[in-house]
Design an enzyme around this catalytic site. Structure first.
Site, mmCIF file in Angstrom:
data_model
loop_
_atom_site.group_PDB
_atom_site.id
_atom_site.type_symbol
_atom_site.label_atom_id
_atom_site.label_comp_id
_atom_site.label_asym_id
_atom_site.label_seq_id
_atom_site.Cartn_x
_atom_site.Cartn_y
_atom_site.Cartn_z
ATOM 1 N N VAL A 24 60.040 71.566 -2.210
ATOM 2 C CA VAL A 24 58.995 70.772 -1.564
ATOM 3 C C VAL A 24 57.839 71.676 -1.146
ATOM 4 O O VAL A 24 56.682 71.384 -1.400
ATOM 5 C CB VAL A 24 59.556 69.966 -0.370
ATOM 6 C CG1 VAL A 24 60.177 70.866 0.681
ATOM 7 C CG2 VAL A 24 58.467 69.105 0.247
ATOM 8 N N ASP A 25 58.153 72.791 -0.481
ATOM 9 C CA ASP A 25 57.144 73.774 -0.089
ATOM 10 C C ASP A 25 57.801 75.145 -0.204
ATOM 11 O O ASP A 25 58.449 75.600 0.733
ATOM 12 C CB ASP A 25 56.691 73.519 1.348
ATOM 13 C CG ASP A 25 55.672 74.548 1.832
ATOM 14 O OD1 ASP A 25 55.234 75.381 1.023
ATOM 15 O OD2 ASP A 25 55.328 74.511 3.033
#
Length: 971
Positions: free
Chosen positions: A649-650
Site C-alpha cells: 500500500v505504501d
C-alpha cells in the site's frame, strides 16, 4: 473457371454443361440456382500427371485398386471431404474403385458422388487406401491399411499420442498431409487459402457487431458469418455491398480511418486479402501507418502486409537474415507491437509460429495496446462515443494458442466464434460489449466453406493420389517406389515410425519425463512460496488459492502465526522454517516453486533475492527497493527473472494512484506543478482512544525506526531537510483534508527522489508523508526523550540478564534507584518530557511505570517493540482504517490550474481481514498472479510505475472493493 452442369428438369430431356468465368457464373447462379450444379473446372489429369497414371498399373495388387473416402466425425461442423465428386470422376475413369462412406453432413451429397461413379456404402474394408480430413476415432481404425489425414502427431501432441500408438499397433501406414512438401519445404496439400477466406469474412462480421456494441452502426453489420452463405461468392457479394456503402461515406466519422494489418504472404494471408480487396481499399507500407492512422480517409479502408523483415530485428542490432532466422529465431526479437500494432484497427494473423520464435504480441504488449485512450485521437463529435482504443479486432487464423499472439490461450469455435479479451483483467468473455479486443481464432476455419475448401484441397491432393494408392501397408516401407512427396509424408509404417519421424519418440520421452517430474512435485500447474506469516499474509494466501491451479506453501518460524492463517485459509501447505538456520532447506523450497513472495522484514530480501537469482525463480515483495536490492538488478536480468517490489500500500497503491493521475495529466497536455501525498494506517475512530492514538497492524519496530529517520522534501521550489535522530517529530503538521478525522502528518524519508522516479521534475512541491491521529507525535516524543527508541545494546535488557520491571528500568534511565516512589519517578519523567502532561499521560497509559517484568530483547527499541506489539495490538472485535490522500497540482495548456485530490478510506473487517492486511496483501497477491500468468515479463528489479502493471492491479483491486475517490478544486 467453373464447370456448370444444368440438370434435367421435367421440361428438359437432356442435361448440358458449359464453362463460365466466376463473374458470369455469379449472375447465372442468382437466377438458376435450383437447376445448376457447380464444380471446379479440372484440366485433364492425364495431362497433369502422366507419369503417375502411366505407371498406375504398378500399384494394382489382387487385381484391383480401391480407395475409400471416410465420413468426418471429429465435430458437427466438419463437412469437408478430401476429394470432390469431380476428382472422384477422374479417379474412376482411370480405373480406381472409389467407395464413399455415407454422410448426410458432408457438403457434397451422396448423389453427387454416385453420379461421379463412386460406390456409396458403409463398409470400406475393401479399400487399401482410406482418406479423410481430420483425425479418426481409434476404435474405427482398421489394421493393415494405408490412411491419409491430418493426424496432428508430428509435434508429439499429447492429445493424439493414443491415436499414434493405435496406428503403430495395427500396422497402419499413415500419410500426413501436413508433411507433403516440395523441395523448398513448402506445403503442397493444405486448406490455407480458404482458412484465410473464411477468417476474413468472419472477422468483418464480428467487427460489425463489436462496433455496434461500442455505439457505431456500420456497413459491416450486413456481413454474416462465412458458414451462413451458400458459397463464398454470395459472401463476397455481401462484402461488396458493404464496400459500396463505405465508398459513399456511410462509415461514422467518429471511428476514424480503419487499418487492417495482414501478417505473412502465404496462402492464408492471400486468401484473406482476396476477400478484403472486395472493399474500397488502399495498400500502404508500414512506415506510412502512423500518418494513415491519423489522417486517412473514412470512405475506404487501409491495408498493410507485414513481412518478417518489417518487424523482426536482431538482438545485437544486425540486419534481418531469413536463413538465420529459420535456424536461430532466438537471436531475434519482434518490434511488431511497437512499430505496427499501435496503428492497427484489425490484425489478421496468418503466420506459423515456431517454439523459440519471437511473438508478435505478448501479454504485457496487449496491456499497452488495449489501454483505454485517456485523450481520444479523433475529433470530438457530440453524442458519438469514441473508441476505447485503436485495436478493435484480431483474427488469428494460425489458431496457435499461446503462440504469435500470446494472450490467445484457447481457440474459438464455429459455435462460439468470438471472445473479448480484456488485457487489464487478463480474461476472456463471450461478449461484444465491454473492454478489450475482439478475437476470432477458429481452428477449422475452412470447414465453414466446405464445398470450395474441398475443391481447393482436392485439386492439390489429386495429383498424388495415384502414388498414395501404391502404399501397400503390408509391404516394407523401404520397398515403396512412389514419389518422394508421398514417401516423406509417411509417418508410420510396419508398426514403427519411419526414419524421418523417429524424433517423435524422443519428444514423447522428453514430455513423459517432464510430465512425470511435474506430477511428482505436484499436480498443480503453478506453485508459490510465501515466506512470512505475519499481519498481511492471510489475504495473499486467500487470493492466490482461489485459483485451483495455484498452490501456495507458507513458511515461517512462528507456528502460532501459521496456525492462525491455516484456520482462515486451509487450501495451502504450512511448514515451520527458520531461514537463518536452514539455508539448504530454504534453497530446496525455493527451487520447488515458480515464484517466491517475501513478506519478511526488508533486511532479509537481498538474501532471498540472491537465492532466487541463482535458481532462476521469480520473486515478489511489498517492500521498498533498498540499495542492496537495487544492486541485484543486472544479476536478475542475466538470470532472466523478475523481482517485483513495492506492491503493497505504501509503497504500492500510493505509487499506482499517483502514476495513473500523472499519466492522465500528461496525456491531456498538462503539467504536474505539485505533489503532496499522505498515507497511514490507524485504528478506526471508535477504537482510537488508546496510548499513542495508534495500534499496530505491522511490526512496531518499523514504525518506531521511521521516527528516528531524517526527511527531505521540496516545497515551493525550496528543498527542506530534516536531520535524523528524532527531529522528524518537530515537523508535524495538522491535516485538514478529512475534517471528520482529527489527524496530523509528518514527512516520510526522501521525497525529492520521486521527482525523477515519477517523472514530474517540473513540480515545485513534492512531499510524501505519514498520517497519524493528533496526539501520536506527542506520545512518540515521550518515548524518544526517555531513550526508549534506542537501537544500542543495553546490558540491563540482555535476554539472559536478571529480571527487571518497567518501573525499575525507567528509574535507572533517570539515574535513580529502582525502589523510588512512583510519584517521585513521575516528577522526574515530567521534567524530562519538558513538563508536557500529555506525554506523561501516554507513558503512564502504556504501563511503563508499573512493576511488570520486561520481556528483554537486548536493545531498548527491540524490547519496546515487542512490548507494544502486545500492548497496542488489535483485538478480535476491533478494526482499523487506512487513509490515503494525493493532492496533485495541475496546470493545463490554457494556463488554467486545478488541484486534483485522489484519496482512499478503507476500513478493516471486524471478523475478517484488517484494512492494512488487505491493502498490503491484495496488491502483492495480484502482482504475484500477474507474474505467474506472464502478465509481467520485465526482468530485473521491477516497480509498479508503468501502466501495464499499475492499471491491471488497480482494476482488480476495484473488484475486491478497494477503489479511490477523486475530486477537483479549480483555482
Amino acid at each position: 473457371m467453373f464447370l456448370v452442369t444444368i440438370r434435367p428438369l421435367p421440361c428438359l430431356s437432356v442435361s448440358t454443361s458449359l464453362t463460365l468465368t466466376s463473374e458470369s457464373l455469379r449472375a447465372l447462379e442468382l437466377f438458376f440456382c435450383p437447376i445448376i450444379q457447380l464444380e471446379p473446372f479440372l484440366p485433364s489429369r492425364e495431362k497433369e500427371t502422366p507419369s503417375a497414371i502411366e505407371t498406375f498399373s504398378e500399384c494394382v495388387w489382387d487385381g484391383k485398386s480401391v480407395l475409400a473416402i471416410r465420413r468426418e466425425d471429429v465435430n458437427v461442423w466438419e463437412r469437408r471431404a478430401p476429394l470432390s465428386p469431380a476428382h472422384v470422376r477422374d479417379l474412376v475413369k482411370n480405373g480406381v474403385k472409389v467407395i464413399v462412406q455415407p454422410s448426410n453432413r458432408r457438403a457434397y451429397n451422396m448423389q453427387e458422388y454416385q453420379r461421379a461413379g463412386a460406390i456409396c456404402q458403409e463398409e470400406i474394408g475393401e479399400a487399401s487406401l482410406i482418406v479423410g480430413v481430420k483425425q479418426i476415432p481409434i476404435d474405427l481404425l482398421m489394421p493393415n491399411k494405408t490412411y491419409a489425414f491430418f493426424s496432428h502427431t508430428i509435434k508429439a501432441q499429447e492429445e493424439n499420442m493414443d491415436l499414434l500408438d493405435a496406428i503403430l499397433e495395427k500396422n497402419i501406414r499413415l500419410i500426413d498431409y501436413e508433411k507433403m512438401l516440395d523441395n523448398n519445404g513448402q506445403r503442397l496439400v493444405a486448406f490455407g487459402k480458404y482458412a484465410g477466406v473464411s477468417g476474413m469474412i468472419n472477422i468483418l462480421h464480428g467487427l460489425g457487431l463489436r462496433l455496434l456494441a461500442l455505439g457505431h452502426q456500420t456497413p459491416f453489420m450486413h456481413i454474416g458469418s462465412s458458414h451462413n452463405y451458400r458459397n463464398s461468392q454470395m459472401a463476397l457479394q455481401a462484402i461488396r455491398d458493404a464496400g459500396y456503402d463505405i465508398s459513399l461515406g456511410f462509415m461514422p466519422k467518429s471511428i476514424g480511418p480503419l487499418t487492417f494489418i495482414f501478417t505473412g504472404s502465404g496462402n492464408v494471408s492471400q486468401g484473406a486479402q482476396e476477400v478484403f480487396q472486395e472493399l474500397p481499399h488502399e495498400y500502404v507500407e508500414p512506415e506510412y501507418l502512423p500518418k494513415v492512422a491519423q489522417q486517412g480517409a473514412t470512405n475506404k479502408l487501409y491495408a498493410c502486409v507485414v513481412s518478417r523483415e518489417d518487424h523482426f530485428v536482431r538482438k545485437d542490432g544486425g540486419t534481418f537474415d531469413a536463413e538465420e532466422f529459420e535456424t536461430h529465431p532466438e537471436r531475434y526479437l519482434s518490434i511488431f507491437s511497437h512499430k505496427i500494432a499501435p496503428y492497427a484497427s484489425c490484425i489478421v494473423n496468418g503466420i506459423y509460429w515456431a517454439v523459440n520464435s519471437p511473438r508478435l504480441i505478448t501479454i504485457p504488449d496487449a496491456k499497452n495496446l488495449l489501454k483505454p485512450a485517456l485523450t481520444p485521437w479523433l475529433p470530438s463529435m457530440s453524442g458519438c462515443p469514441h473508441l476505447p482504443h485503436r485495436l478493435l479486432a484480431l483474427c488469428d487464423i494460425s489458431a496457435d494458442p499461446g503462440g504469435s499472439i500470446e494472450f490467445m490461450k484457447e481457440c474459438t469455435t464455429i459455435d462460439r466464434p468470438f471472445c473479448l479479451y480484456d488485457a487489464e483483467a487478463h480474461m476472456e468473455t463471450e461478449s461484444f460489449a465491454g473492454d478489450g479486443v475482439l478475437i476470432c481464432s477458429i481452428s477449422n476455419m475452412p470447414a465453414q466453406i466446405p464445398r470450395e475448401s474441398t475443391d481447393f484441397f482436392g485439386s492439390q491432393l489429386y495429383p498424388h493420389i495415384y502414388d498414395m494408392i501404391k502404399c501397400n501397408a503390408k509391404a516394407p516401407f523401404e520397398e515403396y517406389t512412389g514419389s518422394d512427396v508421398v514417401k516423406n509424408a509417411i509417418i508410420a509404417s510396419n508398426g514403427r515410425l519411419t526414419p524421418n519421424f523417429q524424433y517423435i519418440d524422443d519428444l514423447r520421452n522428453q514430455f513423459k519425463v517432464a510430465k512425470k517430474a511435474k506430477l511428482l512435485s505436484s499436480s498443480i500447474s503453478k506453485r508459490c512460496l510465501l515466506l512470512g506469516a505475519g499481519y498481511v499474509s492471510a489475504p495473499v494466501v486467500e487470493y492466490l488459492t482461489r485459483d485451483k491451479n495455484t498452490h501456495v506453501t507458507v513458511a515461517s518460524q512462528l507456528k502460532d502465526d501459521l496456525d492462525s492463517i491455516a484456520r482462515a485459509c486451509p487450501n495451502a501447505d504450512y511448514l515451520t522454517l527458520d531461514i537463518t538456520r536452514s539455508s539448504d532447506e530454504l534453497e530446496k523450497l525455493i527451487n520447488e516453486h515458480d515464484v517466491v513472495i517475501s513478506l519478511l522484514p526488508y533486511s532479509f530480501h537481498p538474501m532471498i533475492a540472491k537465492i532466487c537469482i541463482a535458481l532462476k525463480r521469480n520473486m515478489v515483495t511489498a517492500s521498498y527497493v533498498s540499495p542492496a536490492m537495487k544492486e541485484l538488478h543486472q544479476a536478475a536480468i542475466d538470470a532472466d527473472i523478475t523481482i517485483v517490489n513495492e506492491v503493497g500500500v505504501d509503497p504500492g497503491i500510493d505509487h499506482m494512484l499517483a502514476m495513473e493521475c500523472f499519466d492522465e495529466v500528461k496525456t491531456g497536455g498538462g503539467k504536474v506543478t505539485s505533489f503532496v501525498s499522505w498515507c497511514g494506517g490507524l485504528p478506526a475512530p471508535e477504537f482510537s482512544e488508546c496510548p499513542l492514538r495508534y495500534k499496530f497492524s505491522w511490526f512496531p519496530k518499523g514504525v518506531l525506526m521511521n521516527l528516528l529517520a531524517g526527511a527531505k522534501y521540496m516545497e515551493d521550489s525550496q528543498v527542506v531537510e530534516i536531520n535524523a535522530g528524532g527531529h522528524l517529530l518537530e515537523a508535524v503538521r495538522k491535516l485538514d483534508f478529512l475534517p471528520g478525522f482529527n489527524i496530523e502528518g509528518f514527512p516520510n524519508r526522501d521525497s525529492t527522489k520521486y521527482l525523477d522516479l515519477y517523472d514530474i521534475t517540473e513540480a515545485q512541491t513534492c512531499l510524501r508523508g505519514t498520517i497519524r491521529y493528533s496526539g501520536f507525535s506527542n506520545g512518540a516524543k515521550a518515548l524518544l526523550q526517555l531513550g526508549l527508541i534506542n537501537s544500542e545494546h543495553d546490558a540491563r535488557l540482555h535476554e539472559n540478564g536478571p529480571p527487571i520491571t518497567w518501573k525499575a528500568y525507567l528509574s535507572e534511565l533517570m539515574g535513580k534507584s529502582p525502589d523510588i516512589l512512583v510519584d517521585s519517578l513521575k516528577d522526574l519523567i515530567y521534567g524530562r518530557l519538558e513538563c508536557n502532561q500529555e506525554r506523561l499521560k501516554c507513558i503512564e497509559d502504556l504501563g511503563l511505570l508499573e512493576d511488570e517484568l520486561i520481556d528483554k530483547r537486548g536493545t531498548p527499541i527491540d524490547t519496546l517493540s515487542h512490548y507494544l506489539a502486545k500492548r497496542l495490538s488489535f483485538q478480535k472485535h476491533e478494526r482499523d482504517v487506512l487513509l490515503m490522500r494525493h493532492q496533485v497540482g495541475v496546470t493545463w495548456p490554457d494556463k488554467s490550474s486545478i488541484t486534483r485530490n485522489v484519496g482512499m478510506c478503507v476500513y478493516g473487517e471486524n471478523d475478517g481481514f484488517s484494512a492494512m492486511a488487505k491493502m498490503v496483501g491484495l496488491p502483492c497477491a495480484i502482482a504475484t498472479k500477474m507474474v505467474l500468468e506472464g502478465e509481467i515479463q520485465k526482468k530485473g528489479i521491477v516497480v509498479p510505475f508503468t501502466s501495464d502493471i499499475y492499471s491491471p492491479i488497480l482494476k482488480r483491486l476495484k473488484l475486491e472493493g478497494i477503489s479511490a475517490t477523486e475530486s477537483e478544486i479549480v483555482h
